[in-house]
Design an enzyme around this catalytic site. Sequence first.
Site, short mmCIF file in Angstrom:
data_model
loop_
_atom_site.label_atom_id
_atom_site.label_comp_id
_atom_site.label_asym_id
_atom_site.label_seq_id
_atom_site.Cartn_x
_atom_site.Cartn_y
_atom_site.Cartn_z
CE LYS A 188 1.07 -0.05 -81.15
NZ LYS A 188 0.58 -0.93 -82.24
CE LYS A 218 4.31 -3.32 -88.34
NZ LYS A 218 3.00 -3.93 -88.58
NE ARG A 220 -3.16 -7.64 -80.57
CZ ARG A 220 -3.89 -8.15 -81.55
NH1 ARG A 220 -4.66 -9.19 -81.34
NH2 ARG A 220 -3.85 -7.61 -82.76
N1 BES Z 1 1.17 -0.94 -85.49
C1 BES Z 1 0.55 -2.01 -86.18
C2 BES Z 1 -0.80 -1.62 -86.78
C3 BES Z 1 -0.78 -0.60 -87.89
C4 BES Z 1 -0.89 -0.99 -89.20
C5 BES Z 1 -0.71 0.75 -87.60
C6 BES Z 1 -0.89 -0.05 -90.20
C7 BES Z 1 -0.72 1.70 -88.60
C8 BES Z 1 -0.81 1.31 -89.90
C9 BES Z 1 0.31 -3.17 -85.22
O1 BES Z 1 1.25 -3.30 -84.22
C10 BES Z 1 0.33 -4.42 -86.02
O2 BES Z 1 1.36 -4.77 -86.52
N2 BES Z 1 -0.82 -5.07 -86.13
C11 BES Z 1 -0.93 -6.28 -86.86
C12 BES Z 1 -1.68 -7.26 -86.00
C13 BES Z 1 -1.66 -8.67 -86.54
C14 BES Z 1 -0.28 -9.28 -86.43
C15 BES Z 1 -2.65 -9.50 -85.76
C16 BES Z 1 -1.68 -6.00 -88.14
O3 BES Z 1 -2.63 -5.22 -88.12
O4 BES Z 1 -1.29 -6.53 -89.17
ZN ZN Z 2 2.27 -1.64 -83.65
MN MN Z 3 2.90 -4.47 -84.82
#
Ligand code: BES
Ligand code: ZN
Ligand code: MN
Length: 492
Positions: free
Chosen positions: A258, A270, A344
């Site tokens: 990724k 975020k 994803r």
């Molecule tokens: N890059 C983030 C995941 C992440 C979270 C990496 C904390 C490192 C530290 C990913 O793209 C993301 O935002 N995932 C979401 C998915 C959700 C929207 C289903 C998450 O984990 O909140």
């Molecule tokens: Zn991400």
């Molecule tokens: Mn994300």
Amino acid sequence: MKIKLQRYKDVEGANISKVVMVFEDTETTSCDGLKEILRCIKEEKHFSGKKNEIYTLTNVENNRVVKSILIGLGEYKHLSIDLIRNVSAKVMKEITAQKITNVAMYIDQFTSNTPELIKAMTEAILMSAYRFDKYKSEKVSEVLKEVTLVVNNEADINVLMDNVKEGHAVAEGNLLARELVNEPANILTPAELAERTVTVGKNCGFEVEIFDRKEIENLEMEAFISVGKGSANEPKLIVMRYMGNPEDKNNILGFVGKGLTFDAGGYCLKTAPTMWQMKTDMGGAGAVIGAMSSIAKMKIKKNVVAVVAACENLISGTAYRPGDIINTMNGKTIEILNTDAEGRLTLADAVTYIIRREGASKIIDIATLTGAVGGALGNVVTGVVSNNDELYSKLEAASKKCDEKVWRFPAFDEYKALLKGNNADLANITAPVGGGAITAGLFVGEFVEEKPWVHLDIAATAFSEGTPNKEYFTKGATGIGSRLLYELAKID
Ligand code: BES
Ligand code: ZN
Ligand code: MN
């Protein structure tokens, strides 16, 4: 820093500081001059040899200050390569703090497993020296210049040098991954990540091809394009090829990392407090680039191709939206229910690309994919989803070599059922019933076309602001995945 090997008899009497590893319950020190002193120190309870315990003896020999640093190994029965890696790193920090420039580390008392030990110590010594201070005006200068590993008199130095070399290659892969992850997103744009990969490929001996936005569009990677659309920094598809076994050219291990150089979440933005950490959202890319560097340097006799779909997830008038329905290179359609579940999407197209265009026969994807993985497993172990027991058991074997821990999640069909979209084939998030690390992995699995596949979610293990759980890590990036993928390529 330089790491040398010397036989015990050749360093005897040299006026240089020493590191001596001492068990709590077994006497194995071969330094003649230290045997009696050690007995006294233990008897008078100044030092007992407990794991990580440190004791410094200072001597003046021929008008030079010479130190002997004792480091405890704990009980003999708990001795392992992983322990030696941690203890070596711990003592390296002490040596640096004491401003020692040149040190001899005695390992001649370990008669078994010496090649593994030398590789592990080389890794630990180099990894523990890492700092990310390139943007600070005041840099920590490197004090320690040379470490001599002192092996027994019968050892074949030339043969063992290969293990030092491997330790170097593996550690440098890890440090490269850390450096890329620590770099901020204003510096490490998709284009910069691509350029650095080209340089690494040139230096280490693998081929790199970069595809720009137009070419990515021509490949019909609409999911990948959609994620990057909101950024002025254009996406890059980075392809690395290393064919170490041309006779077996249909057997190609495929790594997909990724590569979100920044993930603001897009319109599903975020929150502020930790958003800055999303500069680390290319940890998977760092891992595969690091691993490719180690594989190529060591001339591993395997075919390995790696792909990174590098882009940035931001907000703008051109960004993708919740509710959008997009196509993929594979042909499956996706309904975007959350723009923050972007990883994803990029992985889906990268996986299709590596199968259809590069002919990968096995797939490993590695990604900072979900917050949920940390909720499930914490920052000690990387969560895994796989469709293949044999490939997973090879990953476990690789994991034991480098102590990058993995744990396989269940992947029952009931989880897969959650991926169905309302208005498209798939939705990019699942109902809020938990298991987010599993369903995210299985989403990527929808694109592997029945190939043996392993998915690694390193969201919680790639970066830590707290106290690191290994002596050879520092605050920030861990470079996790690079050593694991290297060992896997060797085993598979
Ligand atoms: N890059 C983030 C995941 C992440 C979270 C990496 C904390 C490192 C530290 C990913 O793209 C993301 O935002 N995932 C979401 C998915 C959700 C929207 C289903 C998450 O984990 O909140
Ligand atoms: Zn991400
Ligand atoms: Mn994300």
